[in-house]
Motif scaffolding. Structure first.
Motif, PDB file in Angstrom:
ATOM      1  N   VAL A   1       0.829  -1.207   0.000  1.00 31.12           N
ATOM      2  CA  VAL A   1       0.000   0.000   0.000  1.00 31.12           C
ATOM      3  C   VAL A   1       0.864   1.256   0.000  1.00 31.12           C
ATOM      4  O   VAL A   1       0.701   2.148  -0.839  1.00 31.12           O
ATOM      5  CB  VAL A   1      -0.943   0.007   1.220  1.00 31.12           C
ATOM      6  N   THR A   2       1.805   1.325   0.942  1.00 29.77           N
ATOM      7  CA  THR A   2       2.645   2.515   1.070  1.00 29.77           C
ATOM      8  C   THR A   2       3.928   2.427   0.258  1.00 29.77           C
ATOM      9  O   THR A   2       4.571   3.445   0.011  1.00 29.77           O
ATOM     10  CB  THR A   2       3.005   2.739   2.544  1.00 29.77           C
ATOM     11  N   GLY A   3       4.306   1.211  -0.133  1.00 26.61           N
ATOM     12  CA  GLY A   3       5.564   1.044  -0.846  1.00 26.61           C
ATOM     13  C   GLY A   3       6.770   1.078   0.062  1.00 26.61           C
ATOM     14  O   GLY A   3       7.909   1.051  -0.401  1.00 26.61           O
ATOM     15  N   GLY A   4       6.560   1.139   1.379  1.00 25.08           N
ATOM     16  CA  GLY A   4       7.661   1.163   2.331  1.00 25.08           C
ATOM     17  C   GLY A   4       7.716  -0.102   3.158  1.00 25.08           C
ATOM     18  O   GLY A   4       6.952  -1.041   2.940  1.00 25.08           O
ATOM     19  N   PHE A   5       8.633  -0.134   4.116  1.00 24.04           N
ATOM     20  CA  PHE A   5       8.788  -1.271   5.012  1.00 24.04           C
ATOM     21  C   PHE A   5       8.009  -1.014   6.300  1.00 24.04           C
ATOM     22  O   PHE A   5       7.768   0.123   6.689  1.00 24.04           O
ATOM     23  CB  PHE A   5      10.260  -1.509   5.341  1.00 24.04           C
ATOM     24  N   ALA A   6       7.620  -2.092   6.969  1.00 30.82           N
ATOM     25  CA  ALA A   6       6.797  -1.990   8.173  1.00 30.82           C
ATOM     26  C   ALA A   6       7.589  -2.416   9.403  1.00 30.82           C
ATOM     27  O   ALA A   6       8.541  -3.200   9.315  1.00 30.82           O
ATOM     28  CB  ALA A   6       5.551  -2.859   8.023  1.00 30.82           C
ATOM     29  N   ASP A   7       7.163  -1.881  10.556  1.00 31.79           N
ATOM     30  CA  ASP A   7       7.753  -2.302  11.833  1.00 31.79           C
ATOM     31  C   ASP A   7       6.712  -2.960  12.729  1.00 31.79           C
ATOM     32  O   ASP A   7       6.993  -3.289  13.878  1.00 31.79           O
ATOM     33  CB  ASP A   7       8.391  -1.123  12.556  1.00 31.79           C
ATOM     34  N   SER A   8       5.514  -3.139  12.227  1.00 32.41           N
ATOM     35  CA  SER A   8       4.422  -3.681  13.046  1.00 32.41           C
ATOM     36  C   SER A   8       4.576  -5.186  13.234  1.00 32.41           C
ATOM     37  O   SER A   8       5.140  -5.889  12.386  1.00 32.41           O
ATOM     38  CB  SER A   8       3.068  -3.380  12.404  1.00 32.41           C
ATOM     39  N   VAL A   9       4.066  -5.673  14.361  1.00 30.05           N
ATOM     40  CA  VAL A   9       4.091  -7.098  14.698  1.00 30.05           C
ATOM     41  C   VAL A   9       2.688  -7.491  15.153  1.00 30.05           C
ATOM     42  O   VAL A   9       2.099  -6.836  16.026  1.00 30.05           O
ATOM     43  CB  VAL A   9       5.110  -7.407  15.812  1.00 30.05           C
TER      44      VAL A   9
END
Length: 231
Positions: free
Chosen positions: A69-77
């Motif tokens: 969606v954002t094209g970036g990396f996530a830090d969520s768990v």
């Protein structure tokens, strides 16, 4: 006083047995996750017994990754509770991270290496990291472990090692790609307490983004993945 007839007695016994949640928990054990959920619709005792069985299962954890969606990396768990099929938020990763390796070590989730941002031609080496994060059982606490002594690595596979010598546990780290983006065949025994990576015999082929699993006899099988542009 005469006892019930054979057929009536069999029905009486069946009714008593199927009213026990413990019996349904045993049945659910042999049906697997999907079959167990279907079994809960049979009766109230089945619902209770299956729920007891599902509560014994470990949760499914998803951490980090690349967002379409954002094209970036996530830090969520996130953790999926298999007894309720609901996702529960856990403490976030310290860095956004994708293409990392994960495995469970002594009831803790270990996140190893990966990339912390999309690379460019100028900074690929800076985006591939060797940092290690560990989630304690239940996800209540997250600790940073010593970084890998072998440097940054992404898209590797991690297999837990059965041992009792390390203070934090050990894993085998197989394949992946290094800080120069080259796909490797290296295998390291990683001590999570110190970050020391001890070289082991290499894989027969270079591999990244592949599947790896331990067989019942202790051997590890690797399948698929990328290697020098091939699959």
């Amino acid at each position: 006083m005469a006892g019930p007839t054979t057929r009536a007695r069999a029905t009486w016994v069946a009714d008593r047995v199927t009213a026990l949640p413990e019996v349904w928990a045993i049945v659910a054990l042999h049906l697997g996750l999907v079959g167990a959920w279907r079994l809960m619709l049979v009766c109230k005792a089945a619902h209770v017994g299956v729920r007891d069985f599902l509560n014994t299962l470990p949760g499914l954890v998803v951490c980090g990754g690349a967002s379409p969606v954002t094209g970036g990396f996530a830090d969520s768990v996130w953790r999926l509770d298999l007894a309720t099929l609901r996702w529960e938020a856990m403490p976030a990763l310290e860095d956004t991270r994708a293409y990392h390796a994960c495995c469970a070590v002594r009831s803790s989730l270990v996140v190893i290496g990966g990339q912390i941002s999309f690379p460019s031609a100028q900074n690929l080496g800076d985006t591939v990291v060797g940092s290690v994060e560990m989630f304690a059982e239940g996800g209540a606490a997250v600790t940073n472990q010593p970084p890998l002594s072998c440097g940054g690595i992404g898209s590797a596979a991690a297999i837990t090692v059965d041992e009792s010598d390390s203070a934090a546990g050990q894993v085998l780290l197989l394949g992946g790609y290094g800080e120069d983006a080259s796909v490797v065949s290296t295998v390291y025994l990683v001590d999570l307490a110190t970050g020391v990576c001890t070289p082991q015999p290499n894989l027969l082929h270079t591999r990244a983004r592949f599947a790896a699993a331990r067989l019942p006899d202790g051997r590890i099988v690797c399948a698929g993945g990328d290697g020098y542009g091939t699959v």
